[in-house]
Design a protein around this motif. Structure first.
Motif, PDB file in Angstrom:
ATOM      1  N   VAL A   1       7.280   8.124  -3.970  1.00 13.29           N
ATOM      2  CA  VAL A   1       6.148   8.309  -3.299  1.00 13.29           C
ATOM      3  C   VAL A   1       6.042   7.068  -2.005  1.00 13.29           C
ATOM      4  N   GLU A   2       5.162   7.322  -1.431  1.00 11.41           N
ATOM      5  CA  GLU A   2       4.638   6.337  -0.323  1.00 11.41           C
ATOM      6  C   GLU A   2       3.366   5.901  -0.451  1.00 11.41           C
ATOM      7  N   VAL A   3       2.982   5.072  -0.557  1.00 13.16           N
ATOM      8  CA  VAL A   3       1.710   4.286  -0.972  1.00 13.16           C
ATOM      9  C   VAL A   3       1.155   3.043   0.240  1.00 13.16           C
ATOM     10  N   THR A   4       0.148   3.644   0.625  1.00 14.42           N
ATOM     11  CA  THR A   4      -0.392   2.837   2.048  1.00 14.42           C
ATOM     12  C   THR A   4      -1.669   2.126   1.423  1.00 14.42           C
ATOM     13  N   LEU A   5      -1.505   0.791   1.674  1.00 15.21           N
ATOM     14  CA  LEU A   5      -2.797  -0.113   1.406  1.00 15.21           C
ATOM     15  C   LEU A   5      -3.241  -0.830   2.522  1.00 15.21           C
TER      16      LEU A   5
END
Length: 659
Positions: A77-81
């Motif tokens: 996954v690629e998680v953006t915060l």
């Protein structure tokens, strides 16, 4: 087992497994695409803002990559915060989970994480390994960003329907949306179909083929079964402990199901499988959509509805014991009270309930079916007086597995990782039980049901014995080096990813390394001597040594005095080690039976009298066909569709007063 003890004991088992099932996995074929692209249904949890006061000073906004082990491989996954430590986006870069089950779970969990800004989310029923993997990967990404993981984990999930009760009504209520439930929902004037998962199709999404006797496709292809002989042999082979009328109904009516499904757009392809009339299902990734289309034409056009992520909890009964409805719980916390004139149980059995399977059948192998099938449908029916059949406990033991496979796939290509698995299907190797005693003519491995049941009768697993000389032969000559009479009889999905190498003469490169890795991973054993192998594998040294000596003598003389194995399958192991033992386990696809029904699929009570308003189809009712063990190639799926079709007609007729 005493019948008086069945219900309370199993009730305890069901309660325990309701908790334990959250950590059990679903199983299936790796038919999903490279990314989870299907849109999930609306989240039942209320959206809540993040607590920005909990943002650590070390936190850095950005997009972070992470991965975790799913059911069928890595989920990346690629998680953006953002600057306030709010998760604004989750992109699944790569995954191999089962289409319609694992993929939907991933999408649902993604949505709930973003909506609630929380990692305190329950696993999706039937896809707990996929659910856990996406949660683990996102947690890792939050850690990389320096975010407050504990804040995400402690943030409560608010269920929008908590404390609410809703009343619904229909002519027919179907519980379970597998093959039998979808088929049963076709004939009612108004039908409500509830399904505990987000997936339509159940185990049919994982299956390969079904049997529809003397279908128009089979007959036109020149293969026709002699009906009376088939029925007679079936009854005898099950020692007469079956319902002869139910067998006759299935054998004579299932062929019509083929044309019925074709007319619905659910097209199966006939296959003459060594004289067996099998019908291969549509492509894996199309099945759920095809079944949804069937429901749109039947349930929705008839004014009914399909409600997913809703678990039946108990049956409602009237003053005379008749069944009048179902109480169910939705994922958002809402309680549904659904009344109906006919209630159809299509709940999929209890193979996902380890304690229940062990108690009823003594089996401790692998659940290769759906993890959500834990027996609530049976328990609800027993609670209102349904009979526990005299042959209760049967299972569909149908494949052999090697415990090493999953871990090896993380280190090697699929072909190499499947070395131990393929050897578990060859008749030319010595097989022993946990004690070290040889327990069968290994030619039983050539037939799936025979292989499964001979192993299960002798313990939770068996061991396939392999010598260094045999490994050397595999490295140079492939399976021809072990005089394999044919390719291992594995289901097609087991070798689909390496079909080009799945030949008898393909050399097994790195075989030494693979089997060393198997041992290092704890999924097999090694010993430089027979005595050392026995010790390391927990076998009785004397028992194993004695049987090993007898087997070596049989290989030299060509005469197997213990089990009569054919000379061509008696392969010498050589005179020196090292030796290896592969842990092989049996795959239980589903339970078979639990409710006694008549040929109208009405559930019977202890006096064998129909309980008014209650019907059962699919595996819950399949015990009428078999004694204690499923032995029907393709029957499970063929019966699910056929019993659903016929049982749905009977339930609708009962509801509308046209029976």
């Amino acid at each position: 087992m005493h019948k008086q003890a069945v219900r309370p004991l199993l009730k305890v088992s069901v309660c325990l497994i309701l908790v334990l099932s959250l950590i059990s996995g679903c199983s299936g074929n790796n038919s999903a695409g490279p990314a989870a692209s299907e849109q999930p249904s609306a989240s039942p949890e209320a959206t809540q803002p993040a607590d920005t006061s909990a943002v650590p000073e070390a936190f850095k906004a950005g997009t972070y990559k992470a991965e975790a082990d799913g059911k069928d491989g890595k989920i990346q996954v690629e998680v953006t915060l953002d600057a306030e430590s709010v998760i604004t986006d989750i992109q699944v870069v790569s995954q191999n989970e089962t289409a319609g089950i694992g993929v939907e779970a991933i999408n649902k969990i993604k949505e709930e994480i973003i909506a609630g800004q929380t990692l305190a989310i329950d696993a999706v029923s039937g896809a707990s390994e996929s659910s856990t993997a996406i949660l683990t990967a996102v947690e890792d990404a939050v850690k990389q960003a320096g975010g407050n993981v504990e804040a995400f984990k402690s943030r409560a999930v608010v269920k929008s329907g908590e404390g609410k009760t809703e009343q619904l009504s229909a002519d027919v209520v179907v519980v379970g949306a597998g093959a039998s439930g979808v088929s049963a929902a076709d004939k009612g004037a108004k039908v409500i179909l509830i399904e505990k998962t987000a997936t339509i199709g159940g185990a049919s999404n994982l299956s390969w083929a079904g049997k529809f006797y003397n279908s128009s496709a089979a007959v036109s292809s020149g293969l026709k079964v002699e009906v009376e002989k088939e029925i007679g042999d079936w009854i005898v082979n099950n020692h007469w402990r079956v319902d002869a009328a139910a067998i006759r109904q299935y054998v004579t009516k299932s062929g019509e199901t083929y044309d019925w499904l074709t007319g619905k757009g659910y097209t199966t392809t006939f296959l003459n499988f060594g004289g067996e009339q099998l019908h291969m299902l549509p492509a894996y990734d199309t099945r759920q959509d095809l079944l949804k289309a069937m429901l749109a034409e039947s349930v929705e056009k008839g004014g009914g509805q399909v409600i997913t992520e809703t678990t039946a909890q108990k049956l409602i009964t009237g003053s005379n014991g008749e069944v009048t409805g179902v109480v169910a719980g939705k994922a958002d916390g809402t309680v549904l009270e659904i009344t109906g004139k006919s209630i159809v149980m299509a709940t999929g059995g209890y193979a996902g309930n380890k304690e229940m399977v062990k108690e009823a059948f003594g089996f401790e192998g692998v659940n290769g079916g759906l993890g959500q099938n834990i027996g609530e449908g049976l328990q609800m029916s027993w609670d209102i007086g349904a009979k526990v059949p005299d042959n209760f406990g049967g299972q569909m033991l149908h494949q052999t597995l090697a415990r090493a496979t999953d871990k090896l796939k993380a280190e090697y290509e699929p072909f190499e990782a499947s070395y131990p698995l393929m050897l578990s299907y060859l008749p030319t190797l010595m097989n022993v039980g946990p004690s070290g005693a040889r327990f069968r003519d290994e030619a039983a491995t050539l037939t799936a049901v025979a292989a499964a049941n001979t192993s299960a009768f002798n313990g939770a697993y068996h061991l396939v014995i392999l010598s260094q000389a045999q490994i050397d032969a595999l490295k140079t000559k492939g399976m021809n080096g072990l005089k394999a009479p044919g390719l291992p009889g594995m289901p097609p999905e087991f070798y689909a990813s390496f079909a080009d190498k799945f030949t008898l003469d393909q050399p097994w490169k790195d075989a030494d390394k693979v089997f060393e890795s198997m041992v290092a991973n704890g999924d097999g054993f090694k010993g430089n001597t027979i005595e050392e192998l026995a010790k390391n594998a927990g076998m009785d040294a004397a028992v194993f040594a004695a049987d090993f000596k007898l087997y070596q003598e049989a290989a030299k003389t060509g005469i197997d005095t213990e089990f009569g194995k054919a000379k061509e399958y008696l392969l010498p192991m050589g005179e020196s080690g090292p030796y290896y033992a592969i842990i092989s386990e049996i795959n239980n696809l589903c339970s078979v039976g639990g409710l006694l029904v008549n040929t109208k699929f009405q559930v019977l009570n202890d006096k064998r009298v129909p309980i008014k308003g209650l019907y059962a189809v699919g595996v819950e009712s399949e015990g009428v066909l078999f004694n204690d063990t499923y032995v029907g190639n393709g029957v499970g799926l063929g019966y699910s569709f056929t019993s659903g079709r016929l049982g749905g007609e009977d339930a609708a007729a009962g509801a509308l007063g046209t029976e």
